[in-house]
Design a protein around this motif. Structure first.
Motif, PDB file in Angstrom:
ATOM      1  N   LEU A  76     -50.325  63.099   9.410  1.00  0.00           N
ATOM      2  CA  LEU A  76     -49.484  62.507  10.444  1.00  0.00           C
ATOM      3  C   LEU A  76     -49.143  63.544  11.508  1.00  0.00           C
ATOM      4  CD1 LEU A  76     -47.886  60.161  11.608  1.00  0.00           C
ATOM      5  CD2 LEU A  76     -45.996  60.785  10.083  1.00  0.00           C
TER       6      LEU A  76
ATOM      7  N   PRO B 105     -46.346  53.825   3.052  1.00  0.00           N
ATOM      8  CA  PRO B 105     -46.041  53.683   4.469  1.00  0.00           C
ATOM      9  C   PRO B 105     -47.307  53.648   5.308  1.00  0.00           C
ATOM     10  CG  PRO B 105     -45.803  55.972   3.848  1.00  0.00           C
ATOM     11  CD  PRO B 105     -46.170  55.225   2.596  1.00  0.00           C
ATOM     12  N   THR B 106     -47.200  53.014   6.451  1.00  0.00           N
ATOM     13  CA  THR B 106     -48.239  53.044   7.476  1.00  0.00           C
ATOM     14  C   THR B 106     -47.568  53.476   8.773  1.00  0.00           C
ATOM     15  OG1 THR B 106     -49.575  51.310   6.463  1.00  0.00           O
ATOM     16  CG2 THR B 106     -49.889  51.677   8.810  1.00  0.00           C
ATOM     17  N   PHE B 107     -48.164  54.447   9.423  1.00  0.00           N
ATOM     18  CA  PHE B 107     -47.639  54.968  10.682  1.00  0.00           C
ATOM     19  C   PHE B 107     -48.611  54.603  11.801  1.00  0.00           C
ATOM     20  CE2 PHE B 107     -46.209  57.671   7.248  1.00  0.00           C
ATOM     21  CZ  PHE B 107     -44.841  57.661   7.447  1.00  0.00           C
TER      22      PHE B 107
ATOM     23  N   ILE C 197     -44.217  56.296  17.600  1.00  0.00           N
ATOM     24  CA  ILE C 197     -44.626  56.228  16.209  1.00  0.00           C
ATOM     25  C   ILE C 197     -43.820  55.133  15.539  1.00  0.00           C
ATOM     26  CG2 ILE C 197     -44.927  57.493  14.040  1.00  0.00           C
ATOM     27  CD1 ILE C 197     -46.301  58.928  16.326  1.00  0.00           C
ATOM     28  N   CYS C 198     -44.501  54.176  14.941  1.00  0.00           N
ATOM     29  CA  CYS C 198     -43.826  53.081  14.224  1.00  0.00           C
ATOM     30  C   CYS C 198     -44.174  53.193  12.753  1.00  0.00           C
ATOM     31  CB  CYS C 198     -44.274  51.720  14.722  1.00  0.00           C
ATOM     32  SG  CYS C 198     -43.793  51.411  16.416  1.00  0.00           S
TER      33      CYS C 198
ATOM     34  N   PHE D 247     -39.707  57.633  17.744  1.00  0.00           N
ATOM     35  CA  PHE D 247     -39.965  57.193  16.376  1.00  0.00           C
ATOM     36  C   PHE D 247     -39.163  55.923  16.122  1.00  0.00           C
ATOM     37  CE2 PHE D 247     -41.117  61.570  16.404  1.00  0.00           C
ATOM     38  CZ  PHE D 247     -42.114  61.712  15.456  1.00  0.00           C
TER      39      PHE D 247
ATOM     40  N   ILE E  25     -39.975  62.443   8.508  1.00  0.00           N
ATOM     41  CA  ILE E  25     -39.952  61.763   9.798  1.00  0.00           C
ATOM     42  C   ILE E  25     -38.760  62.230  10.625  1.00  0.00           C
ATOM     43  CG2 ILE E  25     -39.755  59.516  10.959  1.00  0.00           C
ATOM     44  CD1 ILE E  25     -42.511  60.160   9.630  1.00  0.00           C
TER      45      ILE E  25
ATOM     46  N   GLU F 190     -38.911  59.748   4.691  1.00  0.00           N
ATOM     47  CA  GLU F 190     -37.857  59.673   5.699  1.00  0.00           C
ATOM     48  C   GLU F 190     -37.356  61.048   6.147  1.00  0.00           C
ATOM     49  OE1 GLU F 190     -33.782  57.281   6.738  1.00  0.00           O
ATOM     50  OE2 GLU F 190     -34.990  56.655   5.040  1.00  0.00           O
TER      51      GLU F 190
ATOM     52  N   LYS G  72     -53.605  55.769  13.581  1.00  0.00           N
ATOM     53  CA  LYS G  72     -52.686  55.402  12.513  1.00  0.00           C
ATOM     54  C   LYS G  72     -52.930  56.279  11.298  1.00  0.00           C
ATOM     55  CE  LYS G  72     -55.117  51.565  10.281  1.00  0.00           C
ATOM     56  NZ  LYS G  72     -55.002  50.165   9.888  1.00  0.00           N
TER      57      LYS G  72
ATOM     58  N   LYS H 158     -38.481  52.881  13.200  1.00  0.00           N
ATOM     59  CA  LYS H 158     -38.670  52.428  11.826  1.00  0.00           C
ATOM     60  C   LYS H 158     -38.619  50.906  11.800  1.00  0.00           C
ATOM     61  CE  LYS H 158     -36.733  52.868   7.212  1.00  0.00           C
ATOM     62  NZ  LYS H 158     -35.674  53.491   6.398  1.00  0.00           N
TER      63      LYS H 158
END
Length: 82
Positions: free
Chosen positions: A60, A38-40, A81-82, A17, A5, A2, A51, A19
């Motif tokens: 990333l 996590p997966t982005f 970006i999720c 971005f 990010i 976090e 991804k 979340k």
């Protein structure tokens, strides 16, 4: 991840971005095939363009920078970006 990010969001102000809590939005996780946290997901024009799975800060950042290069083609639909 976090804090990382949050730093990326400040650095790349032209990138959105978002979340998503997969416990609360299980259907979204299933739709995008998220199995590992996590997966982005990098999304442009509503489509996943790349991804990153796992806490890979450098990976990333590289994918963000690579995909930002294409963002100017989609002036109204930037990188998400999720």
């Amino acid at each position: 991840m976090e804090p990382i990010i949050n730093d990326f969001a400040a650095k790349y102000s032209d990138v959105e971005f978002i979340k998503i809590d997969v416990d609360e939005l299980d259907d979204v996780a299933q739709e995008y095939g998220v199995q590992t946290m996590p997966t982005f997901m990098l999304i442009q024009q509503g489509k996943v363009v790349d991804k990153v799975v796992g806490a890979d800060k450098d990976g990333l950042q590289k994918k963000i920078e690579n995909n930002r290069a294409y963002e100017t083609k989609w002036l109204d639909q930037g990188l998400i970006i999720c």
